[in-house]
Design an enzyme around this catalytic site. Structure first.
Site, short mmCIF file in Angstrom:
data_model
loop_
_atom_site.label_atom_id
_atom_site.label_comp_id
_atom_site.label_asym_id
_atom_site.label_seq_id
_atom_site.Cartn_x
_atom_site.Cartn_y
_atom_site.Cartn_z
CB CYS A 261 9.63 4.17 9.08
SG CYS A 261 11.26 4.90 9.27
CB ALA A 263 5.37 -2.28 10.62
N PRO A 264 2.56 -0.60 10.37
CG PRO A 264 0.30 -0.42 10.97
CD PRO A 264 1.61 0.30 11.07
N GLY A 265 1.99 -1.01 7.68
CA GLY A 265 1.87 -1.19 6.24
C GLY A 265 0.78 -0.42 5.54
CE LYS A 267 2.09 7.44 6.04
NZ LYS A 267 1.67 6.76 7.29
CG ASP A 312 18.05 0.97 12.43
OD1 ASP A 312 17.72 2.01 11.85
OD2 ASP A 312 18.36 0.93 13.64
CB CYS A 383 1.31 11.68 12.01
SG CYS A 383 2.07 10.66 13.29
#
Length: 446
Positions: A261, A263-265, A267, A312, A383
């Site tokens: 999962c 985006a936006p990248g 991690k 997905d 989070c």
């Protein structure tokens, strides 16, 4: 016509009626308006303040209405909200100025009868503020806390049950504090020390984070887009607690890593930096526009090891069965740990959403586990601060997957080691965004 207040009204309307994110709506409105710096700051305060106060403003408004709030035309509702925010929350704005400008806005966006209605409501509110006093006394503690701290009552009630009243107060207070801009040094291009020097030369007041060796906290700054250090790819905007995730994944150069999962990248690009940009990182997302953002960030940061893929997360196990050294599941979640950064988010959450999310989280984790090779690592993070989305997800997963064992995530923290098997950071306790991280390892013989 007051151009600043009209600009704020347009942004507020985009948020309340069209579901726009507050920061996006505000940026677009400011770009179109071409205001002075002083007016830009005023508009920003109006928009973020009125959005954050959302449900509280509506409760207060109802004290002065002779009709249901839902029966009032949407634009007029937002004119009233904007004025009520100024009357009750901005001491330096005279009530008369808030009323007069609201009347002028109503003339532009409605008709004469509505103008009289708006004027009467706001004049009464300014004259009789005691009508909007929050309930107090025994039995009203939770509602009073919710209204005064500008949080939904149902959410505050959950926190009182989870943490106790006093700690719920501290959590609500934290949510309302200004969020410090957090940056991650792109160690592929520079060091934190050099970045701090560069930021100082650009007029940014910054200091080193005590949570991660790459982290930088900006106490004062101008427009980020104007910073050469951003354009040169010396840093990525990323929250402090979010930076801990890649350290707990702890990939080695040359590893095959899957971020399901992505985006936006934030991690994925951090993982690349820890690997020296050597290896393969497949970064999945289901939205094309988010994939494009990921690609843009990789290009700016000078990263070549990340491969964005439109897929997905629930298909990850089938596509990469038993192939991957490290799999990261930064799962979609309720985001209750980052409410201070998203003023509109607190009013968009629902109890139903909190019940539905664990189902999706379990599906994604189940699929991602299938991609982990024997001896490989599986990391789950969110989070948020609810057990149902965090510890309970991991406990149920481990019960059904004996080939995985829980490692002590706290030992992988880069600067502040902890003893916990699963890391749960709480805003009111740790002074950071709320974050959960668990690290699991697959048996070598399984």
């Amino acid at each position: 016509m007051d151009k600043a207040r009209e600009t704020a009204l347009k942004a507020l309307h985009e948020v309340n009626e069209k579901g726009a994110y507050a920061n996006v709506a505000l940026a677009q409105a400011l770009r179109a308006a071409k205001l002075s710096d002083m007016d830009r700051r005023f508009v920003t305060e109006l928009v973020y303040g009125a959005v954050k106060a959302g449900g509280t403003l509506d409760w207060m408004l109802r004290r002065y209405l002779n009709r249901p709030l839902a029966k009032i035309p949407p634009m007029v509702r937002d004119i009233l909200r904007l004025a009520m925010y100024q009357i009750f929350f901005l001491e330096r704005v005279p009530a008369s100025a808030a009323c007069n400008t609201a009347v002028e806005l109503t003339k532009r966006y409605s008709h004469a009868g509505t103008v009289k209605f708006v004027n009467a409501v706001l004049r009464t509110a300014a004259r009789e503020p005691e009508k909007a006093a929050f309930p107090s006394g025994k039995g009203n503690e939770t509602q009073h806390l919710a209204l005064s701290s500008q949080h939904p009552v149902w959410l505050v009630r959950r926190w009182v049950q989870q943490f106790g009243y006093e700690e719920a107060v501290r959590l609500c207070t934290f949510d309302n504090e200004p969020a410090v801009l957090s940056l991650r040094t792109n160690t592929l291009k520079t060091t934190r020390e050099k970045l701090l020097e560069c930021l100082q030369a650009e007029g940014v007041e910054a200091e080193a984070s005590c949570w991660t060796p790459e982290g930088v906290l900006c106490r004062r700054h101008g427009a980020l887009d104007d910073l050469m250090s951003l354009q040169e790819g010396f840093f990525q905007v990323q929250d402090e607690s979010s930076m801990l995730v890649a350290h707990i994944v702890a990939p080695e150069p040359g590893d095959f890593v899957l971020d399901v999962c992505s985006a936006p990248g934030g991690k994925a690009t951090h993982l690349a930096a820890l690997m020296g940009d050597v290896g393969r990182i497949v970064a999945l997302d289901i939205h094309e526009h988010k994939i494009r953002r990921l690609e843009e960030n990789c290009k700016r940061l000078g990263i070549i090891s990340v491969e964005p893929m439109l897929l997905d997360a629930r298909e990850a196990g089938r596509h990469f069965a038993g192939q991957v050294d490290c799999v990261l599941v930064d799962a979609p979640c309720s985001g209750l740990g980052v409410l201070r950064r998203k003023p509109d988010a607190r009013w968009r959450k629902t109890p139903a959403e909190l019940l539905a999310l664990p189902i999706l989280q379990k599906e994604i984790l189940e699929s991602a586990a299938g991609a982990v090779k024997p001896g490989g690592v599986l990391v789950y993070s969110t989070c948020t601060i609810t057990r149902a989305e965090n510890e309970e997800i991991i406990e149920a997963f481990l019960k059904d997957h004996e080939v995985f064992s829980l490692e002590t995530a706290g030992e992988f923290l880069p600067l502040q080691k902890r003893r916990e098997k699963m890391i749960q950071l709480y805003p009111q306790r740790d002074g950071t965004d709320g974050f959960f991280i668990a690290r699991m390892k697959r048996r070598v013989d399984a």
